[in-house]
Motif scaffolding. Structure first.
Motif, PDB file in Angstrom:
ATOM      1  N   GLY A  75      12.998 -10.693   5.935  1.00 33.29           N
ATOM      2  CA  GLY A  75      12.837  -9.540   5.056  1.00 33.29           C
ATOM      3  C   GLY A  75      13.483  -9.780   3.712  1.00 33.29           C
ATOM      4  O   GLY A  75      13.651 -10.931   3.299  1.00 33.29           O
ATOM      5  N   PHE A  76      13.866  -8.698   3.047  1.00 36.06           N
ATOM      6  CA  PHE A  76      14.517  -8.828   1.733  1.00 36.06           C
ATOM      7  C   PHE A  76      15.327  -7.568   1.472  1.00 36.06           C
ATOM      8  O   PHE A  76      14.985  -6.484   1.939  1.00 36.06           O
ATOM      9  CB  PHE A  76      13.475  -9.093   0.642  1.00 36.06           C
ATOM     10  CG  PHE A  76      12.533  -7.953   0.348  1.00 36.06           C
ATOM     11  CD1 PHE A  76      11.624  -7.518   1.290  1.00 36.06           C
ATOM     12  CD2 PHE A  76      12.557  -7.315  -0.891  1.00 36.06           C
ATOM     13  CE1 PHE A  76      10.745  -6.468   1.011  1.00 36.06           C
ATOM     14  CE2 PHE A  76      11.684  -6.271  -1.181  1.00 36.06           C
ATOM     15  CZ  PHE A  76      10.778  -5.853  -0.222  1.00 36.06           C
ATOM     16  N   CYS A  79      14.037  -4.184   0.144  1.00 31.45           N
ATOM     17  CA  CYS A  79      13.030  -3.536   0.994  1.00 31.45           C
ATOM     18  C   CYS A  79      13.354  -2.052   1.152  1.00 31.45           C
ATOM     19  O   CYS A  79      14.460  -1.691   1.542  1.00 31.45           O
ATOM     20  CB  CYS A  79      13.017  -4.215   2.359  1.00 31.45           C
ATOM     21  SG  CYS A  79      11.760  -3.583   3.465  1.00 31.45           S
ATOM     22  N   VAL A  82      11.205  -0.975   5.837  1.00 36.93           N
ATOM     23  CA  VAL A  82      11.106  -1.798   7.053  1.00 36.93           C
ATOM     24  C   VAL A  82      12.440  -2.487   7.392  1.00 36.93           C
ATOM     25  O   VAL A  82      12.931  -2.386   8.515  1.00 36.93           O
ATOM     26  CB  VAL A  82       9.984  -2.858   6.916  1.00 36.93           C
ATOM     27  CG1 VAL A  82      10.003  -3.824   8.096  1.00 36.93           C
ATOM     28  CG2 VAL A  82       8.624  -2.171   6.822  1.00 36.93           C
ATOM     29  N   CYS A  83      13.033  -3.150   6.409  1.00 44.43           N
ATOM     30  CA  CYS A  83      14.251  -3.925   6.698  1.00 44.43           C
ATOM     31  C   CYS A  83      15.448  -3.046   7.071  1.00 44.43           C
ATOM     32  O   CYS A  83      16.119  -3.330   8.067  1.00 44.43           O
ATOM     33  CB  CYS A  83      14.578  -4.859   5.543  1.00 44.43           C
ATOM     34  SG  CYS A  83      13.324  -6.140   5.362  1.00 44.43           S
ATOM     35  N   HIS A 167       5.813  -8.172   3.756  1.00 45.91           N
ATOM     36  CA  HIS A 167       6.273  -9.246   4.648  1.00 45.91           C
ATOM     37  C   HIS A 167       6.056  -8.950   6.124  1.00 45.91           C
ATOM     38  O   HIS A 167       5.946  -7.805   6.532  1.00 45.91           O
ATOM     39  CB  HIS A 167       7.746  -9.561   4.381  1.00 45.91           C
ATOM     40  CG  HIS A 167       8.704  -8.464   4.773  1.00 45.91           C
ATOM     41  ND1 HIS A 167       9.300  -8.405   6.006  1.00 45.91           N
ATOM     42  CD2 HIS A 167       9.155  -7.389   4.096  1.00 45.91           C
ATOM     43  CE1 HIS A 167      10.089  -7.342   6.054  1.00 45.91           C
ATOM     44  NE2 HIS A 167      10.017  -6.697   4.916  1.00 45.91           N
TER      45      HIS A 167
HETATM   46 NI    NI Z   1      11.449  -5.335   4.600  1.00 44.66          NI
END
Ligand code: NI
Length: 203
Positions: A75-76, A79, A82-83, A167
Protein backbone atom coordinates in the motif's frame (compact mmCIF):
# COMPACT_ATOMS: atom_id res chain seq x y z
CA UNK A 1 -33.54 -49.50 -34.11
CA UNK A 2 -33.21 -49.67 -30.31
CA UNK A 3 -29.53 -50.52 -30.53
CA UNK A 4 -28.77 -47.63 -32.83
CA UNK A 5 -30.63 -45.23 -30.54
CA UNK A 6 -28.65 -46.43 -27.52
CA UNK A 7 -25.48 -46.10 -29.56
CA UNK A 8 -26.36 -42.50 -30.43
CA UNK A 9 -27.16 -41.69 -26.79
CA UNK A 10 -23.95 -43.39 -25.70
CA UNK A 11 -21.88 -41.45 -28.21
CA UNK A 12 -23.57 -38.20 -27.15
CA UNK A 13 -22.78 -38.89 -23.49
CA UNK A 14 -19.17 -39.75 -24.32
CA UNK A 15 -18.76 -36.50 -26.26
CA UNK A 16 -20.36 -34.52 -23.42
CA UNK A 17 -18.00 -36.14 -20.89
CA UNK A 18 -15.03 -35.36 -23.13
CA UNK A 19 -16.07 -31.70 -23.50
CA UNK A 20 -16.62 -31.44 -19.73
CA UNK A 21 -13.20 -32.87 -18.86
CA UNK A 22 -11.51 -30.67 -21.46
CA UNK A 23 -13.26 -27.66 -19.94
CA UNK A 24 -12.20 -28.68 -16.44
CA UNK A 25 -8.60 -29.15 -17.57
CA UNK A 26 -8.62 -25.71 -19.15
CA UNK A 27 -9.98 -24.20 -15.94
CA UNK A 28 -7.28 -25.91 -13.87
CA UNK A 29 -4.57 -24.64 -16.21
CA UNK A 30 -6.00 -21.11 -16.13
CA UNK A 31 -6.42 -21.02 -12.35
CA UNK A 32 -2.91 -22.36 -11.80
CA UNK A 33 -1.56 -19.73 -14.07
CA UNK A 34 -3.44 -16.85 -12.43
CA UNK A 35 -3.37 -17.86 -8.74
CA UNK A 36 -2.46 -16.00 -6.67
CA UNK A 37 -1.78 -13.31 -9.24
CA UNK A 38 -3.00 -9.76 -8.92
CA UNK A 39 -3.03 -9.41 -12.67
CA UNK A 40 0.52 -8.29 -13.33
CA UNK A 41 2.41 -10.29 -15.90
CA UNK A 42 6.05 -10.86 -14.98
CA UNK A 43 8.79 -13.36 -15.61
CA UNK A 44 10.25 -12.91 -12.10
CA UNK A 45 9.77 -15.96 -9.85
CA UNK A 46 6.97 -15.67 -7.29
CA UNK A 47 8.16 -14.03 -4.07
CA UNK A 48 11.74 -13.52 -5.31
CA UNK A 49 14.59 -12.55 -2.91
CA UNK A 50 14.87 -8.82 -2.15
CA UNK A 51 17.06 -6.25 -0.37
CA UNK A 52 15.01 -3.41 1.13
CA UNK A 53 14.85 -1.38 4.37
CA UNK A 54 12.35 -1.57 7.22
CA UNK A 55 10.79 1.45 8.91
CA UNK A 56 13.73 1.63 11.33
CA UNK A 57 16.11 2.00 8.41
CA UNK A 58 17.51 -1.50 8.96
CA UNK A 59 18.13 -3.84 6.00
CA UNK A 60 15.40 -6.42 5.42
CA UNK A 61 15.32 -9.40 3.07
CA UNK A 62 13.01 -12.32 2.34
CA UNK A 63 14.63 -14.02 5.38
CA UNK A 64 12.30 -11.87 7.55
CA UNK A 65 9.39 -13.98 6.23
CA UNK A 66 10.97 -17.23 7.41
CA UNK A 67 10.64 -18.97 10.77
CA UNK A 68 7.27 -17.44 11.65
CA UNK A 69 4.10 -17.08 9.57
CA UNK A 70 3.43 -13.61 8.19
CA UNK A 71 0.81 -11.28 6.81
CA UNK A 72 2.12 -9.32 3.84
CA UNK A 73 0.35 -6.44 2.18
CA UNK A 74 1.15 -3.60 -0.18
CA UNK A 75 0.00 0.00 0.00
CA UNK A 76 1.05 3.60 0.57
CA UNK A 77 0.82 6.03 3.47
CA UNK A 78 -1.22 8.65 1.59
CA UNK A 79 -3.93 6.01 1.06
CA UNK A 80 -7.25 7.47 2.18
CA UNK A 81 -9.11 4.30 3.10
CA UNK A 82 -7.85 0.82 2.15
CA UNK A 83 -4.47 0.93 3.92
CA UNK A 84 -5.59 2.50 7.23
CA UNK A 85 -8.47 -0.02 7.31
CA UNK A 86 -6.12 -2.91 6.61
CA UNK A 87 -3.72 -1.88 9.39
CA UNK A 88 -6.65 -1.46 11.76
CA UNK A 89 -8.12 -4.85 10.83
CA UNK A 90 -4.82 -6.70 11.19
CA UNK A 91 -4.42 -5.14 14.64
CA UNK A 92 -7.92 -6.22 15.69
CA UNK A 93 -7.65 -9.78 14.27
CA UNK A 94 -4.33 -10.38 16.02
CA UNK A 95 -5.66 -8.86 19.24
CA UNK A 96 -8.70 -11.18 19.05
CA UNK A 97 -6.43 -14.20 18.59
CA UNK A 98 -4.65 -13.30 21.83
CA UNK A 99 -1.51 -15.25 22.80
CA UNK A 100 -2.14 -17.69 19.91
CA UNK A 101 -1.70 -14.82 17.44
CA UNK A 102 1.45 -13.38 18.95
CA UNK A 103 3.68 -15.40 16.66
CA UNK A 104 2.13 -13.92 13.51
CA UNK A 105 4.21 -11.21 11.85
CA UNK A 106 2.81 -8.44 9.65
CA UNK A 107 4.51 -6.40 6.92
CA UNK A 108 3.38 -3.35 4.96
CA UNK A 109 5.36 -2.78 1.76
CA UNK A 110 5.01 0.71 0.29
CA UNK A 111 4.38 0.76 -3.45
CA UNK A 112 4.95 4.54 -3.21
CA UNK A 113 8.62 4.57 -2.12
CA UNK A 114 9.18 8.00 -3.70
CA UNK A 115 7.06 9.56 -0.93
CA UNK A 116 7.23 6.79 1.66
CA UNK A 117 10.69 7.28 3.10
CA UNK A 118 11.79 5.40 6.22
CA UNK A 119 10.82 8.41 8.37
CA UNK A 120 7.43 8.82 6.71
CA UNK A 121 6.61 5.13 7.02
CA UNK A 122 7.69 5.07 10.65
CA UNK A 123 5.67 8.19 11.54
CA UNK A 124 2.65 6.70 9.77
CA UNK A 125 2.69 3.12 11.06
CA UNK A 126 4.02 3.28 14.60
CA UNK A 127 1.14 5.30 16.07
CA UNK A 128 -1.35 2.89 14.46
CA UNK A 129 0.25 -0.44 15.22
CA UNK A 130 3.02 -2.13 17.16
CA UNK A 131 2.67 -5.22 14.97
CA UNK A 132 2.83 -4.01 11.39
CA UNK A 133 6.40 -3.46 10.16
CA UNK A 134 6.89 -1.02 7.28
CA UNK A 135 9.11 -1.85 4.32
CA UNK A 136 10.43 0.58 1.70
CA UNK A 137 13.58 1.13 -0.37
CA UNK A 138 14.65 2.49 -3.72
CA UNK A 139 11.73 2.64 -6.16
CA UNK A 140 13.31 0.14 -8.55
CA UNK A 141 13.96 -2.40 -5.79
CA UNK A 142 10.58 -1.99 -4.11
CA UNK A 143 8.73 -2.30 -7.41
CA UNK A 144 10.74 -5.36 -8.38
CA UNK A 145 9.79 -6.96 -5.06
CA UNK A 146 6.11 -6.03 -5.51
CA UNK A 147 6.14 -7.39 -9.06
CA UNK A 148 7.59 -10.67 -7.83
CA UNK A 149 4.55 -10.98 -5.54
CA UNK A 150 2.32 -10.30 -8.57
CA UNK A 151 1.06 -7.08 -7.05
CA UNK A 152 -0.78 -4.45 -9.07
CA UNK A 153 -0.35 -0.73 -8.44
CA UNK A 154 -0.82 2.38 -10.54
CA UNK A 155 -0.14 6.08 -10.04
CA UNK A 156 -3.28 8.14 -10.59
CA UNK A 157 -2.57 11.85 -11.27
CA UNK A 158 -4.78 14.32 -9.39
CA UNK A 159 -5.95 17.70 -10.70
CA UNK A 160 -3.75 19.62 -8.27
CA UNK A 161 -0.60 18.01 -9.71
CA UNK A 162 -0.36 15.52 -6.85
CA UNK A 163 -1.11 11.84 -7.30
CA UNK A 164 -2.79 8.94 -5.55
CA UNK A 165 -2.29 5.21 -6.05
CA UNK A 166 -4.60 2.45 -7.13
CA UNK A 167 -3.27 -0.78 -5.66
CA UNK A 168 -3.74 -4.47 -4.97
CA UNK A 169 -5.61 -4.57 -1.66
CA UNK A 170 -5.52 -8.21 -0.57
CA UNK A 171 -3.32 -9.48 2.25
CA UNK A 172 -1.07 -12.46 1.59
CA UNK A 173 -0.83 -15.03 4.37
CA UNK A 174 2.61 -16.68 4.32
CA UNK A 175 3.60 -19.90 6.05
CA UNK A 176 6.71 -20.38 8.23
CA UNK A 177 8.83 -20.96 5.15
CA UNK A 178 7.85 -17.53 3.81
CA UNK A 179 5.79 -19.15 1.06
CA UNK A 180 2.31 -18.19 -0.08
CA UNK A 181 -0.26 -19.94 2.12
CA UNK A 182 -3.53 -18.07 1.60
CA UNK A 183 -4.99 -14.68 0.73
CA UNK A 184 -7.36 -12.43 2.69
CA UNK A 185 -9.43 -10.16 0.47
CA UNK A 186 -10.07 -6.53 1.33
CA UNK A 187 -13.36 -6.39 3.23
CA UNK A 188 -13.34 -10.11 4.05
CA UNK A 189 -15.30 -11.17 7.14
CA UNK A 190 -13.21 -11.08 10.32
CA UNK A 191 -14.03 -14.71 11.19
CA UNK A 192 -12.83 -15.90 7.80
CA UNK A 193 -9.66 -13.84 8.04
CA UNK A 194 -8.92 -15.11 11.53
CA UNK A 195 -9.50 -18.72 10.42
CA UNK A 196 -6.85 -18.26 7.70
CA UNK A 197 -4.42 -16.74 10.20
CA UNK A 198 -5.03 -19.62 12.64
CA UNK A 199 -4.45 -22.13 9.84
CA UNK A 200 -1.12 -20.47 8.95
CA UNK A 201 -0.10 -20.46 12.62
CA UNK A 202 -0.86 -24.18 12.74
CA UNK A 203 0.96 -24.93 9.50
NI1 NI B 1 -4.08 1.75 0.26
Amino acid sequence: MMNRRFLTIGLGLALAALALSAGLMLRVVLSERSAPSAGVATSVSFGAPFNLVDYNGDPITEAAFEGRPSLLFFGFTHCPDVCPTTVYEIESWLRDLGPAGEEMQAFFVSVDPERDTVEFLSDYLKPQSDRVIGITGTPEEVWQMARSWRVYWKKIPLEDGDYTMDHFASIYVLDRAGQFFDKISYGEEAESAKAKIRAALGS
